[in-house]
Each structure stands twice: as C-alpha cells, then as structure tokens.
Design a protein around this motif. Structure first.
Motif, PDB file in Angstrom:
ATOM      1  N   LYS A  66       0.808  -1.217   0.000  1.00 33.15           N
ATOM      2  CA  LYS A  66       0.000   0.000   0.000  1.00 33.15           C
ATOM      3  C   LYS A  66       0.847   1.275   0.000  1.00 33.15           C
ATOM      4  O   LYS A  66       0.625   2.194  -0.781  1.00 33.15           O
ATOM      5  N   LYS A  67       1.852   1.283   0.872  1.00 29.07           N
ATOM      6  CA  LYS A  67       2.719   2.453   1.010  1.00 29.07           C
ATOM      7  C   LYS A  67       3.426   2.786  -0.309  1.00 29.07           C
ATOM      8  O   LYS A  67       3.455   3.926  -0.765  1.00 29.07           O
ATOM      9  N   TYR A  68       3.999   1.751  -0.929  1.00 28.73           N
ATOM     10  CA  TYR A  68       4.754   1.980  -2.150  1.00 28.73           C
ATOM     11  C   TYR A  68       3.845   2.247  -3.342  1.00 28.73           C
ATOM     12  O   TYR A  68       4.230   2.929  -4.281  1.00 28.73           O
ATOM     13  N   LYS A  69       2.670   1.696  -3.260  1.00 28.42           N
ATOM     14  CA  LYS A  69       1.712   1.924  -4.343  1.00 28.42           C
ATOM     15  C   LYS A  69       1.352   3.408  -4.409  1.00 28.42           C
ATOM     16  O   LYS A  69       1.300   4.008  -5.477  1.00 28.42           O
ATOM     17  N   GLN A  70       1.142   3.981  -3.239  1.00 35.10           N
ATOM     18  CA  GLN A  70       0.817   5.405  -3.149  1.00 35.10           C
ATOM     19  C   GLN A  70       1.973   6.255  -3.691  1.00 35.10           C
ATOM     20  O   GLN A  70       1.778   7.199  -4.451  1.00 35.10           O
ATOM     21  N   MET A  71       3.176   5.842  -3.306  1.00 30.33           N
ATOM     22  CA  MET A  71       4.353   6.572  -3.764  1.00 30.33           C
ATOM     23  C   MET A  71       4.509   6.452  -5.283  1.00 30.33           C
ATOM     24  O   MET A  71       4.842   7.427  -5.967  1.00 30.33           O
ATOM     25  N   ALA A  72       4.269   5.249  -5.784  1.00 26.21           N
ATOM     26  CA  ALA A  72       4.376   5.027  -7.229  1.00 26.21           C
ATOM     27  C   ALA A  72       3.407   5.939  -7.968  1.00 26.21           C
ATOM     28  O   ALA A  72       3.745   6.547  -8.976  1.00 26.21           O
ATOM     29  N   LYS A  73       2.220   6.056  -7.408  1.00 26.41           N
ATOM     30  CA  LYS A  73       1.201   6.897  -8.028  1.00 26.41           C
ATOM     31  C   LYS A  73       1.672   8.353  -8.115  1.00 26.41           C
ATOM     32  O   LYS A  73       1.544   8.994  -9.161  1.00 26.41           O
ATOM     33  N   GLU A  74       2.222   8.838  -7.024  1.00 28.20           N
ATOM     34  CA  GLU A  74       2.714  10.218  -7.004  1.00 28.20           C
ATOM     35  C   GLU A  74       3.867  10.429  -7.982  1.00 28.20           C
ATOM     36  O   GLU A  74       3.907  11.418  -8.702  1.00 28.20           O
ATOM     37  N   ILE A  75       4.786   9.470  -7.966  1.00 29.03           N
ATOM     38  CA  ILE A  75       5.949   9.595  -8.844  1.00 29.03           C
ATOM     39  C   ILE A  75       5.523   9.563 -10.313  1.00 29.03           C
ATOM     40  O   ILE A  75       5.938  10.399 -11.106  1.00 29.03           O
ATOM     41  N   MET A  76       4.656   8.610 -10.642  1.00 29.44           N
ATOM     42  CA  MET A  76       4.224   8.468 -12.027  1.00 29.44           C
ATOM     43  C   MET A  76       3.440   9.687 -12.486  1.00 29.44           C
ATOM     44  O   MET A  76       3.587  10.141 -13.606  1.00 29.44           O
TER      45      MET A  76
END
Ligand SMILES: [Zn+2]
Length: 105
Positions: A66-76
């Motif tokens: 969940k944590k990294y998914k959120q970060m991935a979303k922001e980065i992308m």
C-alpha cells in the motif's frame, strides 16, 4: 537482466530522480526515494508475468504494498507526463510496450 528489464529499470530510475528533484529538492535521490527505487526494481524482477509483463498501469496484479503503491502513483503522475521531454526515447519505448502487450489473465 534482459535488455527489456534494463530499460524498465532505467525508466523507473529516471522517474524517481525527476520526482525527488522536484518534490524533495535533491539532485541525487534521497533515502526515501532510493528505498522506493530498490523496492520497485525488486518487484520488477519478481514480476510473475516476466517477459509478457504489460506496463504496470495495465497490469491486473497489483504487486506493490500500500505504502509503495501510493508513492508510485505520485511519482508516475509527476514524472509520467514529463518523460517525453526529458527522456524521449524511454517515453516512446514505454508507449510501444503499452500497446504491444496486454495483460495476460
Ligand atoms: Zn526524494
């Protein structure tokens, strides 16, 4: 690592660098961003679709926590639209992949 995996890893790295520079003001990715990058590369190598892997937006298996998914979303969402200016070849390659591969069910 196959060439394709190398290109994918390079794309992720470029995106994280752009994001960190913008969001955290670092020229070399900060610890948080480096952690994310290492995580992303690990997921990439473990991807169950291996060579038939679609681009991540199109994948039905969400393998990020969940944590990294959120970060991935922001980065992308920050780096995605800017890739065409910064790294046109990587951006074009990504589009090519997007249309070439569909998610195997
Ligand atoms: Zn950062």
């Amino acid at each position: 690592m196959t060439l394709r995996e190398k290109i994918n890893a390079k794309t992720t790295k470029s995106m994280v660098q752009m994001y960190c520079r913008h969001k955290h003001g670092h020229h070399i990715p900060c610890d948080d961003c480096l952690n994310f990058l290492q995580y992303a590369n690990k997921r990439l190598l473990k991807c169950r679709y291996a060579k038939f892997k679609p681009v991540c937006q199109k994948c039905k298996t969400h393998c990020y926590s969940k944590k990294y998914k959120q970060m991935a979303k922001e980065i992308m969402s920050y780096a995605g639209p800017r890739m065409i200016y910064k790294h046109p070849l990587l951006a074009i390659y990504h589009l090519y992949e997007k249309y070439r591969f569909n998610c195997p069910d």
